[in-house]
Design a protein around this motif. Structure first.
Motif, PDB file in Angstrom:
ATOM      1  N   LEU A  11       0.832  -1.210   0.000  1.00 59.71           N
ATOM      2  CA  LEU A  11       0.000   0.000   0.000  1.00 59.71           C
ATOM      3  C   LEU A  11       0.864   1.257   0.000  1.00 59.71           C
ATOM      4  N   ARG A  12       2.030   1.169   0.613  1.00 61.96           N
ATOM      5  CA  ARG A  12       2.924   2.322   0.667  1.00 61.96           C
ATOM      6  C   ARG A  12       3.302   2.799  -0.740  1.00 61.96           C
ATOM      7  N   LEU A  13       3.416   1.865  -1.681  1.00 60.55           N
ATOM      8  CA  LEU A  13       3.794   2.225  -3.046  1.00 60.55           C
ATOM      9  C   LEU A  13       2.630   2.864  -3.811  1.00 60.55           C
ATOM     10  N   LEU A  14       1.450   2.892  -3.196  1.00 58.64           N
ATOM     11  CA  LEU A  14       0.282   3.485  -3.850  1.00 58.64           C
ATOM     12  C   LEU A  14      -0.064   4.857  -3.283  1.00 58.64           C
ATOM     13  N   GLN A  15       0.716   5.327  -2.325  1.00 59.03           N
ATOM     14  CA  GLN A  15       0.393   6.604  -1.679  1.00 59.03           C
ATOM     15  C   GLN A  15       0.495   7.789  -2.640  1.00 59.03           C
ATOM     16  N   GLN A  16       1.344   7.687  -3.651  1.00 63.98           N
ATOM     17  CA  GLN A  16       1.507   8.795  -4.592  1.00 63.98           C
ATOM     18  C   GLN A  16       0.582   8.660  -5.798  1.00 63.98           C
ATOM     19  N   ALA A  17      -0.202   7.608  -5.849  1.00 62.04           N
ATOM     20  CA  ALA A  17      -1.121   7.405  -6.971  1.00 62.04           C
ATOM     21  C   ALA A  17      -2.355   8.290  -6.829  1.00 62.04           C
ATOM     22  N   GLN A  18      -3.100   8.414  -7.911  1.00 63.24           N
ATOM     23  CA  GLN A  18      -4.381   9.135  -7.891  1.00 63.24           C
ATOM     24  C   GLN A  18      -5.458   8.170  -7.385  1.00 63.24           C
ATOM     25  N   TRP A  19      -6.119   8.546  -6.309  1.00 66.10           N
ATOM     26  CA  TRP A  19      -7.173   7.715  -5.727  1.00 66.10           C
ATOM     27  C   TRP A  19      -8.545   8.317  -5.988  1.00 66.10           C
ATOM     28  N   ILE A  20      -9.548   7.467  -5.987  1.00 65.96           N
ATOM     29  CA  ILE A  20     -10.945   7.903  -6.057  1.00 65.96           C
ATOM     30  C   ILE A  20     -11.625   7.463  -4.769  1.00 65.96           C
ATOM     31  N   SER A  21     -12.319   8.385  -4.126  1.00 66.98           N
ATOM     32  CA  SER A  21     -13.085   8.053  -2.921  1.00 66.98           C
ATOM     33  C   SER A  21     -14.561   8.340  -3.177  1.00 66.98           C
ATOM     34  N   VAL A  22     -15.400   7.332  -2.974  1.00 67.60           N
ATOM     35  CA  VAL A  22     -16.838   7.528  -3.201  1.00 67.60           C
ATOM     36  C   VAL A  22     -17.532   8.060  -1.955  1.00 67.60           C
ATOM     37  N   GLY A  26      -0.225   7.549   6.110  1.00 69.34           N
ATOM     38  CA  GLY A  26      -0.952   8.781   5.865  1.00 69.34           C
ATOM     39  C   GLY A  26      -1.832   8.669   4.633  1.00 69.34           C
ATOM     40  N   ARG A  27      -2.908   9.437   4.622  1.00 68.96           N
ATOM     41  CA  ARG A  27      -3.806   9.420   3.476  1.00 68.96           C
ATOM     42  C   ARG A  27      -3.109  10.002   2.246  1.00 68.96           C
ATOM     43  N   PRO A  28      -3.329   9.434   1.057  1.00 71.59           N
ATOM     44  CA  PRO A  28      -2.727   9.983  -0.165  1.00 71.59           C
ATOM     45  C   PRO A  28      -3.109  11.444  -0.368  1.00 71.59           C
ATOM     46  N   SER A  29      -2.222  12.190  -1.006  1.00 72.71           N
ATOM     47  CA  SER A  29      -2.489  13.616  -1.233  1.00 72.71           C
ATOM     48  C   SER A  29      -3.368  13.846  -2.456  1.00 72.71           C
TER      49      SER A  29
END
Length: 300
Positions: free
Chosen positions: A183-194, A214-217
């Motif tokens: 999951l750490r490698l996904l922190q800089q990715a673009q996330w979608i939250s519904v 920490g939550r992704p930026s």
């Protein structure tokens, strides 16, 4: 405290002015003003203030509004219950669901059976996010709800657990990060939250909080589930989804599993906790109580 005073408070808030409220309630403005003044004198607080934008509620008025709506809805349901028993009206049941719970086969099967058994019942199903469902319940706008999230503060509500749905982190099939396991490698990715990003109880926030990360930026908040899934398929975004969202007939696709890839993360992904919730089972109308019981039985 009288019902006509509560109706006046709700109507003035919804219309924003005494003049418009008087037209809706078919009362004179002086009668409405008198009703509100009597209520304020009884409570010893100011409920409404006038501004250049019309009438607005004070902090005390906001709190009173919630109770007023609940009281009026309770009276409406009581009258409906008696009229139903006399055979004079058509029963009405309003059920709230989330995009996750709306996909559950037991819900669909229960609603179909209920309609076949009680063809004269007026059934309404409203879809919204978990936090909205709870507010609608407290405001008396729903008989009960099938939600997929347990909030940190659920005081004053009757919760009955039904099942849990596994959660997954998904990306499109050919996503460049589809082989990531951390999951750490996904922190800089673009996330979608519904769910709203500020909602600490959402599966998105729980995923990172439970992993002490920490939550992704970069987070795109999109409470429209169909749109969120379509954007997930057509972009390099990452999203927490339920197992039910990966099934057929979703977002206009024949089978979402053909378009999405679930990541085999080392970290645990939060489940979606499915609960049926109401203010108080004893307050449900006879017809709503029947559907409530059938829904519980369908998940047993």
């Amino acid at each position: 405290m009288k019902l006509h005073q509560l109706r006046a408070l709700v109507c003035i808030h919804e219309t924003g002015s005494l003049q418009d409220a008087s037209h809706v309630l078919h009362l004179t403005q002086s009668a409405l003003s008198r009703a509100m003044k009597e209520l304020e004198n009884e409570l010893g607080v100011t409920l409404l203030v006038r501004s250049n934008k019309g009438m607005s509620l004070t902090e005390h008025g906001q709190r009173m509004l919630t109770h007023a709506r609940q009281a009026l809805e309770s009276v409406r349901r009581a009258r409906q219950e008696i009229e139903d028993m006399k055979g004079l009206t058509v029963s009405e049941v309003t059920l709230g669901v989330t995009p996750v719970t709306a996909l559950l086969p037991p819900l669909q099967q229960t609603l179909l059976r209920f309609q076949q058994t009680y063809p004269n019942a007026a059934l309404k199903v409203l879809e919204m996010r978990p936090a909205q469902l709870l507010q609608h319940l407290r405001d008396g706008l729903l008989d009960f709800a099938l939600t997929s999230q347990v909030p940190s503060h659920a005081v004053g509500l009757d919760w009955q657990p039904l099942c849990r749905i596994p959660g997954s982190v998904a990306v499109r099939k050919d996503h460049p990060l589809r082989h990531v396991r951390s999951l750490r490698l996904l922190q800089q990715a673009q996330w979608i939250s519904v769910d709203p990003v500020a909602d600490s109880q959402s599966q998105f926030n729980q995923l990172f909080a439970g992993s002490a990360l920490g939550r992704p930026s970069k987070v795109f908040e999109c409470t429209a589930m169909n749109l969120a899934l379509k954007m997930l398929i057509e972009s390099d975004a990452v999203m927490v989804v339920s197992e039910s969202a990966l099934g057929p007939c979703w977002a206009g696709m024949t089978d979402m599993a053909n378009y999405l890839h679930t990541l085999g993360l080392q970290e645990a992904v939060p489940d979606f906790s499915v609960n049926v919730v109401c203010v108080n089972q004893a307050y449900l109308t006879r017809t709503a109580s029947l559907l409530f019981g059938q829904l519980q039985a369908s998940f047993a």
